[in-house]
Design an enzyme around this catalytic site. Structure first.
Site, PDB file in Angstrom:
ATOM      1  N   SER A  84     -10.241   5.463  -4.060  1.00  0.00           N
ATOM      2  CA  SER A  84     -11.189   6.575  -4.225  1.00  0.00           C
ATOM      3  C   SER A  84     -10.709   7.626  -5.224  1.00  0.00           C
ATOM      4  O   SER A  84     -11.491   8.118  -6.045  1.00  0.00           O
ATOM      5  CB  SER A  84     -11.445   7.214  -2.863  1.00  0.00           C
ATOM      6  OG  SER A  84     -10.233   7.703  -2.301  1.00  0.00           O
ATOM      7  N   LYS A  95       0.862  -1.190   0.000  1.00  0.00           N
ATOM      8  CA  LYS A  95       0.000   0.000   0.000  1.00  0.00           C
ATOM      9  C   LYS A  95       0.894   1.235   0.000  1.00  0.00           C
ATOM     10  O   LYS A  95       1.748   1.385   0.880  1.00  0.00           O
ATOM     11  CB  LYS A  95      -0.902  -0.022   1.238  1.00  0.00           C
ATOM     12  CG  LYS A  95      -1.657   1.279   1.457  1.00  0.00           C
ATOM     13  CD  LYS A  95      -2.681   1.152   2.561  1.00  0.00           C
ATOM     14  CE  LYS A  95      -3.310   2.498   2.873  1.00  0.00           C
ATOM     15  NZ  LYS A  95      -4.337   2.397   3.923  1.00  0.00           N
ATOM     16  N   LYS A 132      -2.396  -1.620  -3.660  1.00  0.00           N
ATOM     17  CA  LYS A 132      -3.189  -0.403  -3.596  1.00  0.00           C
ATOM     18  C   LYS A 132      -2.298   0.830  -3.629  1.00  0.00           C
ATOM     19  O   LYS A 132      -1.312   0.846  -2.884  1.00  0.00           O
ATOM     20  CB  LYS A 132      -3.965  -0.469  -2.278  1.00  0.00           C
ATOM     21  CG  LYS A 132      -4.602   0.802  -1.806  1.00  0.00           C
ATOM     22  CD  LYS A 132      -5.130   0.622  -0.423  1.00  0.00           C
ATOM     23  CE  LYS A 132      -5.759   1.934  -0.009  1.00  0.00           C
ATOM     24  NZ  LYS A 132      -6.033   2.044   1.365  1.00  0.00           N
TER      25      LYS A 132
HETATM   26  C1  PBG Z   1      -7.446   3.311   6.138  1.00  0.00           C
HETATM   27  C2  PBG Z   1      -7.704   3.187   4.669  1.00  0.00           C
HETATM   28  C3  PBG Z   1      -7.533   4.145   3.670  1.00  0.00           C
HETATM   29  C4  PBG Z   1      -7.974   3.557   2.479  1.00  0.00           C
HETATM   30  C5  PBG Z   1      -8.357   2.251   2.789  1.00  0.00           C
HETATM   31  N1  PBG Z   1      -8.166   2.041   4.141  1.00  0.00           N
HETATM   32  C6  PBG Z   1      -7.072   5.558   3.745  1.00  0.00           C
HETATM   33  C7  PBG Z   1      -5.672   5.834   4.069  1.00  0.00           C
HETATM   34  O1  PBG Z   1      -4.843   4.940   4.207  1.00  0.00           O
HETATM   35  O2  PBG Z   1      -5.387   7.012   4.231  1.00  0.00           O
HETATM   36  C8  PBG Z   1      -8.027   4.232   1.150  1.00  0.00           C
HETATM   37  C9  PBG Z   1      -9.047   3.708   0.201  1.00  0.00           C
HETATM   38  C10 PBG Z   1      -9.448   4.640  -0.886  1.00  0.00           C
HETATM   39  O3  PBG Z   1      -8.859   5.715  -1.111  1.00  0.00           O
HETATM   40  O4  PBG Z   1     -10.417   4.286  -1.574  1.00  0.00           O
HETATM   41  N2  PBG Z   1      -6.107   3.289   6.460  1.00  0.00           N
END
Ligand code: PBG
Ligand code: ZN
Length: 342
Positions: free
Chosen positions: A290, A210, A263
């Site tokens: 997103s 991620k 991701k």
């Molecule tokens: C929580 C989380 C996030 C996302 C999934 N779980 C946000 C982040 O890490 O700041 C992002 C998913 C998306 O942008 O659709 N940690």
């Protein structure tokens, strides 16, 4: 005249003709190694602590923040169309629920645990995944527990995350998906599930690769989870860090992950390919995040792309790169599109 004669007499190389392989819609499907199906789609749900909530999110078109009382109406039509799986995110809106250790994450009366229970009862065939993180529930908005200097306290973070994961599994979640990116949490979660007698019926899906990019903004609007100061660069991976991603993949697999999330997706297809090779015996899941989703909508609105065509093109890219599952805000659209002739 001369040229035409020359072409006529020159025999066509047998190997140069490919068009016969894809001159029919069915042939074009046959050319894909892996076809997009409804069962590979996972739809994100933002469940808030206001039971009657049904709020649009400006930066995330067509997606709503939803309360438990509204889940039936929201999910019913999707399940009827063939939705098989959801991933839950809790959104505590009421004042005073956030604290430094994210106590509200596994509050038995909180949105995730209430949501799990509701879905288990009302949609018993729906596969329930839960994002496991603290950022939605901490006063500072970071994904773990902090030292006084603001850096991540690894030990306290992973034991808190493991407790949350076990409580989601106890409530009926089929899968826990830690998205915090703090070292060693897969081991603690797996150990916690074993100790609770739940490991044999809980899938641990690690957000192993991620990256800390610029693509989570709309999610943070939806989940109210932006950090109040600083950023996530010391736990999420740097976008150029392919080697780090490979090490994280190896590590999470060795700590007991049952599946892997990569991701974001569109900008990280090489990582998805790496994941499918390094973790070749585990299902790989692409998360179309997103920001990627909002960009496709914005481009479609501008007339730069056609939403359905670009949606298929991007998601087929994930499958080509090695993904078998896709977390996508486009799941509702795909449930319709996959019923149409494509
Ligand atoms: C929580 C989380 C996030 C996302 C999934 N779980 C946000 C982040 O890490 O700041 C992002 C998913 C998306 O942008 O659709 N940690
Ligand atoms: Zn987080």
């Amino acid at each position: 005249m001369h040229t035409a004669e020359f072409l006529d007499t020159e025999p066509t190389e047998i190997s140069s003709v490919l068009a016969g392989g894809y001159n029919h819609p069915l042939l074009r499907q046959w050319q894909s190694e892996r076809q997009l199906t409804k069962s590979m789609l996972i739809f994100p749900l933002f469940i808030s602590d206001n039971p009657d909530d049904c709020t649009e999110i400006d930066s995330l078109p067509n997606i709503k923040r939803i309360g438990v009382n509204r889940l039936n109406d929201y999910l019913g039509p999707l399940v009827k169309k063939g939705l098989r799986s959801v991933i839950l995110f809790g959104v505590p809106l009421s004042h005073g629920t956030k604290d430094p250790v994210g106590t509200a994450a596994d509050d038995p009366e909180g949105p995730v645990i209430q949501g799990i229970k509701f879905i288990c009862e009302n949609f018993p065939d729906l596969y329930i995944m839960c994002d496991v993180c603290l950022c939605e529930y901490t006063s500072h908005g970071h994904c773990g527990v902090l030292y006084d200097d603001g850096s991540i306290n690894r030990e306290r973070s992973v034991s808190r995350l493991a407790a949350v994961a076990v409580n989601y599994a106890k409530a009926g979640a089929h899968c826990v998906a830690p998205s915090d990116m703090i070292d060693g949490r897969i081991r603690d979660i797996k150990r916690g599930l074993i100790n609770a007698g739940l490991a044999h019926k809980t899938f641990v899906m690690s957000y192993a690769a991620k990256f800390s990019g610029n693509l989570y903004g709309p999610f943070r609007d939806a989940a109210c989870s932006a950090p109040s100061s600083g950023d996530r660069k010391c736990y999420q991976l740097p976008p150029a860090g392919r080697g780090l991603a490979r090490r994280a993949l190896e590590r999470d697999m060795s700590e007991g992950a049952d599946g892997i999330i990569v991701k974001p997706s569109t900008f990280y297809l090489d990582i998805m390919r790496d994941a499918s090779e390094i973790c070749k015996d585990l299902p790989i899941c692409a998360y179309h995040v997103s920001g990627e989703y909002a960009m496709l909508h914005a481009a479609a609105e501008k007339g730069v792309v056609d939403l359905k065509t670009i949606a298929f093109e991007s998601h087929q890219g994930f499958l080509r790169a090695g993904a078998r599952l896709i977390i996508t805000y486009l799941a509702p659209e795909f449930l319709d599109w996959l019923d149409e002739d494509n």
